[in-house]
Design an enzyme around this catalytic site. Structure first.
Site, short mmCIF file in Angstrom:
data_model
loop_
_atom_site.label_atom_id
_atom_site.label_comp_id
_atom_site.label_asym_id
_atom_site.label_seq_id
_atom_site.Cartn_x
_atom_site.Cartn_y
_atom_site.Cartn_z
N SER A 144 0.74 -1.29 -0.22
CA SER A 144 -0.09 -0.06 0.14
C SER A 144 0.73 1.09 -0.01
O SER A 144 1.95 1.24 0.69
CB SER A 144 -0.81 0.10 1.22
OG SER A 144 -1.44 1.27 1.32
N TYR A 157 -2.71 -1.60 9.61
CA TYR A 157 -2.73 -1.69 8.22
C TYR A 157 -1.41 -1.62 7.58
O TYR A 157 -0.61 -2.43 6.78
CB TYR A 157 -3.69 -1.15 7.38
CG TYR A 157 -3.81 -1.17 5.71
CD1 TYR A 157 -4.82 -2.52 5.47
CD2 TYR A 157 -3.65 -0.33 5.11
CE1 TYR A 157 -4.81 -2.75 4.33
CE2 TYR A 157 -3.65 -0.71 3.60
CZ TYR A 157 -4.38 -1.90 3.02
OH TYR A 157 -4.45 -2.24 1.86
#
Length: 249
Positions: A144, A157
């Site tokens: 990400s 995350y």
């Protein structure tokens, strides 16, 4: 859906293939003529819809349920792919979860679930992929852009995605001599249900305005990159491709 254990077509396993970027990727690979194993966690109806989309795009597909963090289930997933289509050439790790919270307030049971799905899940699937992907194949993980953007509330995350990047770079080197590429795609904010969940419109609009292209990414923006890494991009290996429209850290 049709199956053929003697097929010589390229075969892809796409985890998280029932929705979002994973689903768009499965359809995109179907357009390129792949046989696709749409792997899902719990929603069989969505997975069967994804299978139909792959078939409408020109590929073949089956849906297989698997907990990506369970090594027995993942081994059975690869068995099923080999039984249905004769082997595995491409593995795309698109399964993931993204609960948001300030680090100080995050319930550690939630943290453990994020680590289990995003990091352990990628590791377990990559382990089988390293053993079973055929020469000329590709392993594509999902990181990400949050590992660079450092946006508040994404600590759990982003931490798992940093781990995925490390796994990606090391596995690429461990597969020396196998003719298998290993890369990660690191999307920025992308218009999926997971991104929109729980966000007020004002925040969505502000995030969409950040990149120079002044919009959110679309699932098809990311699936095009995955398709490139899966097929023609044989000289890209051991890399993290940041796909965020030019958002800066």
């Amino acid at each position: 859906m049709t199956e053929n254990t003697t097929s010589t077509e390229r075969v892809a396993i796409v985890t998280g293939g029932s929705r979002g970027i994973g689903r768009e990727t499965a359809t995109r690979l179907g357009r390129d003529g792949y046989a696709v194993v749409v792997t899902y966690g719990g929603n069989q109806a969505e997975a069967e819809e994804a299978v139909k989309e792959v078939e409408q795009a020109g590929g073949r597909a089956i849906a297989v349920q698997a907990d990506v963090a369970d090594e027995t289930a993942v081994s059975a997933l690869f068995d099923r792919a080999e039984e249905a289509f004769g082997g595995v050439d491409v593995v795309v790790n698109a399964a993931g979860i993204m609960p948001l919270s300030p680090l100080a307030d995050l319930d550690l049971t939630v943290f453990d679930s994020v680590v289990r799905t995003n990091l352990r899940g990628t590791f377990v699937v990559d382990q089988q992929a390293a053993r079973r992907v055929r020469a000329g194949g590709a392993i594509i993980n999902f990181s990400s852009s949050l590992t660079k953007l450092a946006r508040p509330n994404y600590s759990a995350y982003a931490a798992t995605k940093g781990g995925v990047e490390a796994v990606t770079l090391i596995l690429a080197r461990e597969l020396r001599g196998r003719d298998i590429t290993v890369n990660a795609v690191a999307p920025g904010p992308t218009a999926t249900a997971m991104f929109f969940d729980g966000k007020p419109q004002e925040l969505i609009d502000r995030i969409a305005a950040e990149p120079p292209l002044e919009r959110l990414g679309r699932p098809e923006d990311i699936s095009e990159i995955v398709a490139f890494l899966a097929g023609p991009a044989r000289w890209i290996n051991g890399q993290v491709i940041y796909a965020n429209g030019g958002s800066a850290a």
